[in-house]
Design an enzyme around this catalytic site. Structure first.
Site, short mmCIF file in Angstrom:
data_model
loop_
_atom_site.label_atom_id
_atom_site.label_comp_id
_atom_site.label_asym_id
_atom_site.label_seq_id
_atom_site.Cartn_x
_atom_site.Cartn_y
_atom_site.Cartn_z
N TYR A 121 0.95 -1.09 0.08
CA TYR A 121 0.00 -0.06 0.03
C TYR A 121 0.91 1.27 -0.04
CZ TYR A 121 -3.44 3.58 1.32
OH TYR A 121 -3.95 4.91 1.39
N ASP A 155 -0.59 16.17 5.71
CA ASP A 155 -1.58 15.31 4.74
C ASP A 155 -2.76 16.21 4.54
OD1 ASP A 155 -2.86 13.33 3.23
OD2 ASP A 155 -3.60 12.33 4.88
N ASP A 188 -2.91 5.56 -2.83
CA ASP A 188 -3.90 6.62 -2.50
C ASP A 188 -3.87 7.79 -3.12
OD1 ASP A 188 -5.27 8.53 -1.25
OD2 ASP A 188 -4.34 8.55 0.93
N ASP A 207 -6.03 10.39 -3.02
CA ASP A 207 -6.84 11.34 -2.43
C ASP A 207 -7.97 11.60 -3.25
OD1 ASP A 207 -4.75 11.60 -0.50
OD2 ASP A 207 -3.65 13.33 -1.46
N HIS A 229 -7.33 4.47 -4.74
CA HIS A 229 -8.75 4.88 -4.21
C HIS A 229 -8.81 6.39 -4.32
CE1 HIS A 229 -7.04 5.98 -0.18
NE2 HIS A 229 -6.17 5.05 -0.35
N GLU A 282 -11.40 9.37 -2.79
CA GLU A 282 -12.30 9.45 -1.54
C GLU A 282 -13.18 10.76 -1.85
OE1 GLU A 282 -9.36 12.31 1.20
OE2 GLU A 282 -8.77 10.67 0.57
N CYS A 298 -6.18 14.37 7.12
CA CYS A 298 -6.17 12.95 7.24
C CYS A 298 -7.55 12.27 7.58
CB CYS A 298 -5.01 12.77 8.28
SG CYS A 298 -4.59 11.03 8.73
N ARG A 321 -13.67 5.43 -1.55
CA ARG A 321 -13.41 5.61 -0.10
C ARG A 321 -14.03 6.94 0.10
NH1 ARG A 321 -8.02 8.06 3.28
NH2 ARG A 321 -9.39 9.86 4.34
N GLU A 364 -13.77 4.69 5.60
CA GLU A 364 -12.79 5.14 6.46
C GLU A 364 -13.32 5.13 7.85
OE1 GLU A 364 -10.11 4.98 7.59
OE2 GLU A 364 -8.89 6.84 6.86
N ASN A 417 -8.84 -0.03 7.11
CA ASN A 417 -7.57 0.81 7.40
C ASN A 417 -7.31 0.66 8.95
OD1 ASN A 417 -5.65 2.59 7.56
ND2 ASN A 417 -6.86 4.41 7.02
#
Length: 302
Positions: free
Chosen positions: A48, A62, A89, A91, A116, A118, A126, A161, A191, A213
């Site tokens: 990952y 982040d 990721d 974002d 992914h 989101e 984050c 996500r 999440e 996660n």
């Protein structure tokens, strides 16, 4: 030697096969190509690549400061260092639906196996922090639809996500997850769920695999892979664990050098030179070099 001998297409197919298995597969987070090689050596299913980790490597929080170019470049460096599938990721997709479409194709070009997207607003936060906000359902759906439409390799995995559980009841999170599946998401990443029963509820409510996660210091308890599998979860990530462990070791080493004037007391905890050489395959490079250049230089010209 050099890069992976497994093509990106083959790794994407393997990722699909892993998600179809009747178990919860484990993808530890990486922070360098070198750490990625160790993940493979230890026999994990995949790797990952966390957006938070990539930002932290640049000395940034982040909060959506990294660019698509930076993420794709680092993703490519990591993906080509391993035979394992890689999940990255992406974002919020680095913009609106057209940007999401470009993101998918750039990540395909980078050789990763999936990503992914989101449903947070930009700038994002984050996933286990308070104060998050999410876009409306229509916008979240359009992001996934754009990614699916732009995808060229049908085995490239597009995950959705959703961070909505942080601000809405579980029922709303499930409704959003179902809409994202209808939009074309291959996997749902809910999440910051509160307990194992919530993972079980989401997994029971959608027709695609669910990702958990397991990040330290977050909203979720650190469930075992068996607990997650029993709840119907298909995949678990440990996004920042290796980076946190490494940076903790760095701080302890520096404290030792500062206090003792030497690193001697910390040497026993270091990776040995032999293990480093094994990890980067010095022997393979040496054999290749001698095979290619194993000849005698001819005598002088007449």
């Amino acid at each position: 030697m050099l890069y992976s001998h497994v093509t990106p297409e083959a790794k994407r197919l393997k990722f699909r096969e892993l998600l179809a298995e009747d178990r919860c597969v484990q993808f530890p987070g990486t922070f360098t190509p070198l750490a990625t090689k160790v993940i493979q050596d230890k026999g994990f299913d995949g790797v990952y690549i966390s957006g938070g980790v990539l930002a932290n490597e640049l000395g940034l929080p982040d909060v959506g400061l990294t660019t698509l170019t930076e993420v794709a470049q680092r993703g490519a460096q990591i993906a080509r260092s391993t035979d394992l599938p890689t999940l990255i990721d992406a974002d919020t997709g680095f913009g609106e639906p057209m940007n999401v479409a470009r993101t998918i194709q750039e990540l395909e070009n980078a050789g990763v196996s999936g990503c992914h997207i989101e449903d947070q607003f930009n700038p994002k936060r984050c996933g286990h922090l308070d104060g998050k906000s999410v876009v409306d359902l229509e916008t979240a759906v359009k992001r996934i639809q754009a990614g699916v439409q732009a995808r060229r390799d049908p085995n490239f995995v597009i995950m959705a996500r959703t961070d909505i559980r942080a601000i809405e009841p579980l029922e709303v999170a499930i409704e959003r997850a179902q809409a994202l599946v209808e939009a074309g998401a291959d996997v749902i990443f809910p999440e910051a769920l509160r307990d194992i029963s919530e993972f079980e509820a989401v997994a029971s409510a959608v027709s695609v695999p669910v990702l958990a996660n397991m990040t330290e210091f977050g909203k979720s308890e650190l469930f075992t892979v068996q607990q997650l599998q029993d709840a119907g979860v298909s995949m678990v990530i440990y996004p920042v664990s290796a980076q946190r462990a490494a940076m903790g070791a760095v701080e302890r080493l520096l404290d030792t050098i500062k206090a003792d004037g030497t690193q001697q007391a910390a040497v026993a905890d270091m990776q040995t030179r032999a293990r480093l050489y094994e990890t980067v395959d010095y022997d393979g490079y040496g054999a290749f070099d001698s095979n290619v250049f194993n000849f005698e230089v001819p005598g002088g010209r007449s």
